[in-house]
Design an enzyme around this catalytic site. Structure first.
Site, PDB file in Angstrom:
ATOM      1  CE  LYS A 115       9.823  10.037  -3.910  1.00 47.36           C
ATOM      2  NZ  LYS A 115       8.525   9.573  -3.474  1.00 47.36           N
ATOM      3  CE  LYS A 197      11.794   3.005  -3.331  1.00 43.45           C
ATOM      4  NZ  LYS A 197      10.774   3.278  -2.393  1.00 43.45           N
ATOM      5  CE  LYS A 200       3.496   4.094  -4.865  1.00 47.01           C
ATOM      6  NZ  LYS A 200       3.674   3.522  -3.660  1.00 47.01           N
TER       7      LYS A 200
HETATM    8  P1  TYM Z   1       5.543   3.964  -0.418  1.00 41.88           P
HETATM    9  O1  TYM Z   1       4.162   4.183  -0.925  1.00 41.88           O
HETATM   10  O2  TYM Z   1       6.682   4.457  -1.237  1.00 41.88           O
HETATM   11  O3  TYM Z   1       5.794   2.439  -0.144  1.00 41.88           O
HETATM   12  C1  TYM Z   1       4.913   1.665   0.648  1.00 41.88           C
HETATM   13  C2  TYM Z   1       5.682   0.551   1.344  1.00 41.88           C
HETATM   14  O4  TYM Z   1       6.318  -0.293   0.365  1.00 41.88           O
HETATM   15  C3  TYM Z   1       7.702  -0.447   0.669  1.00 41.88           C
HETATM   16  N1  TYM Z   1       8.434  -0.558  -0.608  1.00 41.88           N
HETATM   17  C4  TYM Z   1       9.273  -1.557  -0.920  1.00 41.88           C
HETATM   18  N2  TYM Z   1       9.674  -2.642  -0.246  1.00 41.88           N
HETATM   19  C5  TYM Z   1      10.528  -3.473  -0.853  1.00 41.88           C
HETATM   20  N3  TYM Z   1      11.035  -3.285  -2.108  1.00 41.88           N
HETATM   21  C6  TYM Z   1      10.661  -2.209  -2.823  1.00 41.88           C
HETATM   22  N4  TYM Z   1      11.127  -2.048  -4.055  1.00 41.88           N
HETATM   23  C7  TYM Z   1       9.748  -1.277  -2.241  1.00 41.88           C
HETATM   24  N5  TYM Z   1       9.167  -0.120  -2.657  1.00 41.88           N
HETATM   25  C8  TYM Z   1       8.371   0.317  -1.639  1.00 41.88           C
HETATM   26  C9  TYM Z   1       8.050   0.833   1.453  1.00 41.88           C
HETATM   27  O5  TYM Z   1       9.164   0.647   2.277  1.00 41.88           O
HETATM   28  C10 TYM Z   1       6.800   1.075   2.243  1.00 41.88           C
HETATM   29  O6  TYM Z   1       6.812   0.303   3.448  1.00 41.88           O
HETATM   30  N6  TYM Z   1       5.999   7.569   2.949  1.00 41.88           N
HETATM   31  C11 TYM Z   1       5.458   6.244   2.747  1.00 41.88           C
HETATM   32  C12 TYM Z   1       3.953   6.181   2.920  1.00 41.88           C
HETATM   33  C13 TYM Z   1       3.501   6.663   4.253  1.00 41.88           C
HETATM   34  C14 TYM Z   1       3.622   5.958   5.480  1.00 41.88           C
HETATM   35  C15 TYM Z   1       3.039   6.811   6.456  1.00 41.88           C
HETATM   36  C16 TYM Z   1       4.150   4.706   5.825  1.00 41.88           C
HETATM   37  C17 TYM Z   1       2.892   7.850   4.513  1.00 41.88           C
HETATM   38  N7  TYM Z   1       2.618   7.936   5.822  1.00 41.88           N
HETATM   39  C18 TYM Z   1       2.996   6.415   7.794  1.00 41.88           C
HETATM   40  C19 TYM Z   1       4.095   4.336   7.180  1.00 41.88           C
HETATM   41  C20 TYM Z   1       3.535   5.180   8.139  1.00 41.88           C
HETATM   42  C21 TYM Z   1       5.771   5.839   1.319  1.00 41.88           C
HETATM   43  O7  TYM Z   1       6.003   6.636   0.457  1.00 41.88           O
HETATM   44  O8  TYM Z   1       5.661   4.536   1.068  1.00 41.88           O
END
Ligand code: TYM
Length: 333
Positions: A115, A197, A200
């Site tokens: 990032k 991957k 968004k």
């Molecule tokens: P985030 O918002 O990027 O993604 C949320 C969840 O979606 C999954 N994911 C995917 N799975 C499969 N294929 C993809 N292309 C794909 N893109 C995203 C991610 O693995 C995730 O499970 N840091 C975290 C948010 C967060 C969090 C937490 C999660 C903040 N605090 C505490 C768990 C526990 C994040 O950015 O996820």
């Protein structure tokens, strides 16, 4: 919610435009877990601040994500669904844990490296300490398990390290969380570059299918998806574009890759893409319908956000008070 169950914690960033990757890889697999776990799901709006947000759009996105959780089938009475920023304990514990986390550990985080390369003009301290806030999220609720995709496993690992370090000094304050090994969600890759991957934050809108895309947009994006020039129906690493389309198709239909290869034997890629878009549309249509319904009922969502914030606060504050006491902060209340 059954308090005798193990605790499960997860969440998504409230950055808007959730993708099919977020849905098939995470959200879809959260449905029903409340039968087995005491579940907390956050709309992670504080994490979203590492990227500059437009305030009105940001507020709307956070609310929309809450509606998407509910529309996907996560019942806000059986689960705790809340906005991260509505529970101040997160920011407070994150500060404390910052003082128990080493710069070297944070420098090793691949998401930080990726990032900061991508947003070279805004490498802020929040981006650097992002994993510490994530650790605070998880540890506040004494989570036993955390379902996340592979991309977040490193953050879960540092959460475990921080918890163990803290417990090593002060005794058993935090539950050390494990990754949730359940029904593994699909890993969905970009439609334009299957080595990345689906994300968004991808600048190319054709790379991702968004959960609220209309059927024509979904058809167009599927038609434009990158495949290869081999013109062979197979499920293999050498054809990553097609493999990704099949993975998505399998996740939407519940079929296995073998069944799908059999189903499309002798077909062209155009037919695969057509069937894929119809399968995606069929999966998203009920969710979109439900979001539309929820959008009409402002007071229902307001009420869910308020009551669930209170439920989350109750649990989080218990942990925070214990932490403060252990480290010697004065509790004047
Ligand atoms: P985030 O918002 O990027 O993604 C949320 C969840 O979606 C999954 N994911 C995917 N799975 C499969 N294929 C993809 N292309 C794909 N893109 C995203 C991610 O693995 C995730 O499970 N840091 C975290 C948010 C967060 C969090 C937490 C999660 C903040 N605090 C505490 C768990 C526990 C994040 O950015 O996820």
């Amino acid at each position: 919610m059954n308090k005798d169950h193990k605790v499960l914690y997860s969440g998504m960033q409230a950055t808007g435009n959730l993708t099919l990757g977020n849905y098939l890889g995470a959200l879809k697999n959260w449905v029903g877990l409340a039968d087995e776990y005491e579940c907390y799901y956050g709309v992670m709006d504080l994490h979203s601040l590492t990227v500059r947000q437009d305030p009105p759009a940001f507020r709307a996105h956070a609310r929309e994500l809450m509606m998407i959780y509910i529309a996907a089938g996560i019942d806000p009475e059986k689960n705790v669904l809340y906005l991260q920023s509505s529970v101040p304990c997160h920011a407070e514990l994150a500060w404390i844990l910052n003082c128990y986390t080493y710069i070297g550990e944070l420098q090793r985080m691949t998401q930080f490296k990726d990032k900061s390369a991508k947003h070279a003009d805004n490498v802020n301290a929040g981006l650097f300490t992002y994993p510490v806030l994530m650790a605070a999220d998880i540890l506040l609720y004494q989570a036993d398990v955390v379902p996340v995709g592979k991309d977040q496993l490193q953050h879960l690992e540092i959460t475990r390290d921080i918890a163990q370090r803290f417990n090593g000094i002060y005794g058993d304050v935090f539950t050390v969380p494990e990754p949730y090994i359940g029904k593994i969600g699909a890993r969905v890759m970009s439609l334009q570059d299957p080595s990345k991957k689906m994300s968004k934050s991808d600048e190319n809108p054709n790379a991702s299918i968004y959960l609220l895309d209309d059927p024509d947009t979904i058809r167009r994006k599927c038609r434009r998806a990158v495949t290869d020039s081999e013109a062979t129906i197979a499920y293999r690493d050498e054809q990553p574009g097609l493999k990704n389309l099949f993975d998505i198709y399998c996740a939407c239909t519940g079929k296995t890759p073998e069944e799908v290869v059999h189903e499309f034997a002798g077909c062209g890629y155009g037919q695969v893409k057509e069937a894929l878009s119809e399968a995606v549309i069929a999966v998203l249509a009920p969710l979109q319908e439900k979001v539309k319904e929820l959008q009409k009922d402002k007071s229902y969502i307001d009420n869910v956000m308020k009551t669930n914030a209170e439920r989350a606060y109750y649990t989080a504050n218990k942990t925070l008070r214990k932490v403060k006491k252990k480290i010697g902060l004065t509790d004047v209340r």
